[in-house]
Structure formats: C-alpha cells, structure tokens
Design an enzyme around this catalytic site. Structure first.
Site, PDB file in Angstrom:
ATOM      1  N   CYS A 133      28.682 -14.459 -29.661  1.00 21.89           N
ATOM      2  CA  CYS A 133      27.551 -14.296 -28.747  1.00 21.89           C
ATOM      3  C   CYS A 133      27.975 -14.406 -27.287  1.00 21.89           C
ATOM      4  CB  CYS A 133      26.497 -15.367 -29.015  1.00 21.89           C
ATOM      5  SG  CYS A 133      25.918 -15.487 -30.707  1.00 21.89           S
ATOM      6  N   ASP A 134      28.850 -15.353 -26.982  1.00 23.56           N
ATOM      7  CA  ASP A 134      29.053 -15.751 -25.587  1.00 23.56           C
ATOM      8  C   ASP A 134      30.455 -15.548 -25.043  1.00 23.56           C
ATOM      9  OD1 ASP A 134      26.399 -16.555 -25.533  1.00 23.56           O
ATOM     10  OD2 ASP A 134      26.873 -18.591 -26.176  1.00 23.56           O
TER      11      ASP A 134
ATOM     12  N   CYS B  58      28.711 -20.321 -30.358  1.00 21.78           N
ATOM     13  CA  CYS B  58      28.843 -18.984 -30.920  1.00 21.78           C
ATOM     14  C   CYS B  58      29.782 -18.146 -30.075  1.00 21.78           C
ATOM     15  CB  CYS B  58      27.468 -18.311 -31.016  1.00 21.78           C
ATOM     16  SG  CYS B  58      27.544 -16.592 -31.548  1.00 21.78           S
TER      17      CYS B  58
END
Length: 315
Positions: free
Chosen positions: A138-139, A135
C-alpha cells in the site's frame, strides 16, 4: 419478509470466497458480506509463490483474489458491502445486523480474518499514516528513496522488507532476537540483498517528529543501550513498517456464545464446526497451525460443504 439465505459468509478473503464458490455450486442461496476490499491480508501482498495452480511468474495477491471473486460470483453468490455491528447465532435462523441492513441465514461461516499487531512503541498511533505503516504494498511508493525500518523477523517481515528495497534508499530490519524466524529460503534471499540491513536484539521504544516521522529510539534488549535515529535534513523523514503478527477479528463475536481461545481465535473441529450448531469458522480467524491462502481456501471449501450437510439434516 426479509430473505433467509442458506449460507451467510462473513468475510471475503480466500476462505470466504472459496466457501462462496462451493456453496454457490451446491445451489445454496449464498450472501458474502465484506466491509472492505476482497482478499483480506492477501490483497495487499505484492508477490505469491506458494499457492498451487497460481501463475508461476507474476502472481500477486490482487490478481489471485480477482479470479477467486469472479468464480464465486459466477455461481450466484450475492455480494453485500456492510459493516456488521451485532450477531445472533444461537437460533435456528442466524441474524447479522449491519450499518446498512440485517441479514438472516440458516448457517453462517465466519471468515473475519485477522489484523496487524501493533509495534507497541510510544507515538505509534500518532504517526500512523505519517511514517508508520503495516502494508508495504500500500505505502512503499510514499517512501521512495527514503530510509525505511521494518519491525519483525518472520516470513512476512522479511518478505515485506525485501519488497521495500525496491523503493527505499535502504531498509533496516529491527528484530528482538539475534536470528530470524523466517524460512531458510527467505533468509538466504534476504542476506544477499545489499539494500537490506539488520539491527539484532533490538526493539523500537519511541517515535517522534514534527507531524511526520523524523525520530526513533531503538533499545538493545541485551545491553539496554538506546540508539537514536533521526532523519537527515535532505530526507526530512523515514518510514517504519510493523510485521509482528496478527490479531483475530473477533471482537464482534465475544458475547454471542461462541467459544474462543485466550487470544480470540475460534476453535473448530476438522469440519470447521464451532460450538454453535450451524455456525462454522474458516481461515485466519480459526485456531490452526498454518495461516496461508491455501489453508484458508481449504477451510472455506470444507465449511461450505458442511453447511450444506447441516441444512439437509436440519430442514
């Protein structure tokens, strides 16, 4: 006695929320069950360009899903956060049993989606969350000014790789073929991105490092040559993102009499009907040629409309 809903919707992605909107507006008692955040995979997408009616400039997955959620709730959909452990779909009243409770309904719409396919290299699980991710939204910030590698060659892989160039010092896309599978318009933007590089005809074989991802072996599938990649002393680590497809979330449904194909996807007819009366499937979990927000939403609308028809015909 426990409440018997007209419609239980399992999953709050675009398909599930669209189904909730349509069943709620039809004045059907509706329960949407979701174990995580609303939106499914689209909730972790940084930019959306192809959903009709979206904000033309600046639409993201979370912003679109927020409005979908508000629409569904406006028309009376009840919301439940729970992880379903077992289902009984064969009877007139369907039953879903979760960690926090049991839920009964006259109809069920399955919108359980799909999850990222693993890269398949040695050490992948060991370094999950320690350099390996699926992701970018997300990261990405964890890899600011660090080298990043992306596995895949389709639309999602190339788009996510371009997003990562906003954060990483460089991004290298590793693809097992010698050309991308992404749409031509996406490829054109990718090849113009100076921070995006390519390793053709290659697969990731093995990952290593001292608690965090610091080493990687990449194999050329044509020559067999192994390239060893190591993090510099200054960087200390690098990132590896996998975007090579999805696996349907249907393990829960394997022993309930529901027909699935050899990959685990649920076949339906054009009205989203499964082989079990009163049970419908929508979105990415369904056998279909195009998995997009717009097709998931359409599936959900059809499923809810057909659920209403089923209830009227089976009082």
């Amino acid at each position: 006695m426990s409440k018997i809903y007209d419609v239980i919707i399992l999953g709050a992605g675009p398909g599930g929320l669209a189904a909730g909107l349509y069943s709620g507006r039809a004045r059907l008692s509706t329960c949407i069950i979701e174990k995580g955040q609303d939106g499914g995979q689209i909730a972790i997408t940084d930019s959306i360009e192809n959903y009709p009616g979206q904000i033309v400039e600046g639409e993201s997955g979370p912003s679109l899903i927020k409005r979908m959620t508000e629409q569904a709730e406006k028309f009376g959909c009840e919301r439940v956060r729970d992880t379903i452990k077992s289902v009984e779909l064969g009877g007139k009243i369907k039953k879903l049993v979760g960690t926090n409770g049991s839920y009964e309904g006259k109809t069920v719409i399955l919108v359980t989606g799909a999850y990222p396919r693993p890269i398949g290299c040695k050490g992948e699980q060991e370094f999950l969350g320690k350099g390996v991710s699926y992701c970018a939204t997300c990261d990405a910030n964890f890899f600011e000014e660090l080298p990043v590698y992306v596995v895949g060659g389709g639309d999602a892989a190339v788009e996510e790789a371009m997003y990562l160039t906003k954060f990483a010092s460089s991004v290298t896309l590793i693809h097992r073929r010698n050309e991308l599978r992404a749409a031509k318009s996406i490829q054109e933007r990718a090849f113009k991105n100076e921070k995006l590089h390519f390793m053709w005809d290659s697969v990731v074989e093995e990952l290593g490092g001292d608690d965090i991802l610091q080493e990687m072996k990449v194999k050329n599938v044509k020559t067999g040559e192994i390239t060893e990649i190591r993090a510099s002393e200054e960087d200390g680590m690098f990132g590896l993102f996998g975007f090579i497809g999805r696996i349907p979330n249907t393990d829960l449904l394997k022993d309930c009499g529901l027909t699935m194909d050899d990959r685990g996807y649920i076949p339906t007819d054009d009205d989203m009907k499964t082989n079990i009366p009163g049970v419908f499937a929508a979105g990415d979990v369904r056998v279909k040629s195009l998995r997009q927000v717009v097709t998931a939403a359409a599936d959900g609308a059809i499923a809810a409309t057909q659920a209403e028809k089923y209830i009227n015909e089976n009082p």
